[in-house]
Design an enzyme around this catalytic site. Sequence first.
Site, mmCIF file in Angstrom:
data_model
loop_
_atom_site.group_PDB
_atom_site.id
_atom_site.type_symbol
_atom_site.label_atom_id
_atom_site.label_comp_id
_atom_site.label_asym_id
_atom_site.label_seq_id
_atom_site.Cartn_x
_atom_site.Cartn_y
_atom_site.Cartn_z
ATOM 1 C CB SER A 152 -4.036 2.553 2.015
ATOM 2 O OG SER A 152 -4.099 1.883 0.792
ATOM 3 C CE LYS A 198 -3.423 -1.163 -0.661
ATOM 4 N NZ LYS A 198 -3.792 -1.931 -1.902
ATOM 5 C CG HIS A 245 4.339 -6.132 -1.229
ATOM 6 N ND1 HIS A 245 4.487 -4.824 -1.626
ATOM 7 C CD2 HIS A 245 3.124 -6.516 -1.680
ATOM 8 C CE1 HIS A 245 3.416 -4.445 -2.298
ATOM 9 N NE2 HIS A 245 2.572 -5.456 -2.343
#
Length: 275
Positions: A123, A30, A93
């Site tokens: 988010s 995010k 990630h």
Amino acid sequence: MKEEAGVAFQAQVQVFQAWPNDLLICTFPKLGTTWLSEIVDMIYHDGNVEKCKWNAVFNQVPFLEMNDPNMPNGGSHVILLAKTPSLHLVKTHLPVQLLPVSFWDQDCKVIYVARNPKDVATSSSYFYQMAKMHPDPSTMEEFLQNSTAGKVAYRSWYAHVKDCWEKRQEKRLLYLFYEDMKHVRKIAQFLGKEVAEGMAAKIVHHTSFQEMRKNPADNYKTLPSWMMDHSLLPFLRKGIAGDWKKHFMVTQNKRFNKHYEEQVEGSDLCFHMEI
Ligand code: PPS
């Protein structure tokens, strides 16, 4: 069984063989991965909108840890990348310590994006509602507690952003902030690409929140609803800095600030975030 699958998966990612020209886009979830992926893809395609807008963003920039159920053989992106003998643009990630070593061995360029943790928590809490691979986020209060305790996917935002900040000294690593993402020419320069001012403006326009939101290829619309439920929310949800102010209560904000101060103490990494 789940643990065994996790170990096997980790082993599969670790043996990924990078090429010297590969570019790795590395972020905590995010932080603006999809936005940066679109910018980089456009830079590599010399601003050609037609070439960039049809293919799902996770095909243009495969996600190292992802298995796409629409693809044959379980859709492992590691296998897909291994079969593509050209420049790889790769998204991950994973925290910097868990990146496949071949990225470092090949001295690949890495771009990291950071974003202020309050907007990330906001988010993420929405994303956890639509992305069914995640547990239900419950209330904002519970989600914030879990976030600050690192009980979310990829664990601690603090460790993730700080560890990569330290790494930028020794590697070919560009450290960006979500709030500065429109600096297309800086990104292009890092990639060794010439981008004239007019072209940069075109890329900024095409990768604006409004433009990307209209494009199903940027919104993960091709994923089945059991993975992402688009009837709940669009993937490109709000796209601004400071949205947390509409979601944090005063007491939550105070607690978050205290935790933030403790976590970043001693680091010169600085977020322009209202407190
Ligand atoms: S993911 O699922 O981890 O890959 O998500 P990621 O792409 O890193 O982050 C999603 C958030 O980035 C916002 N976004 C943008 N903001 C501004 N401009 C553009 N073009 C853009 N593209 C994506 C997206 O809306 C998510 O943030 P929130 O705050 O939820 O809107």
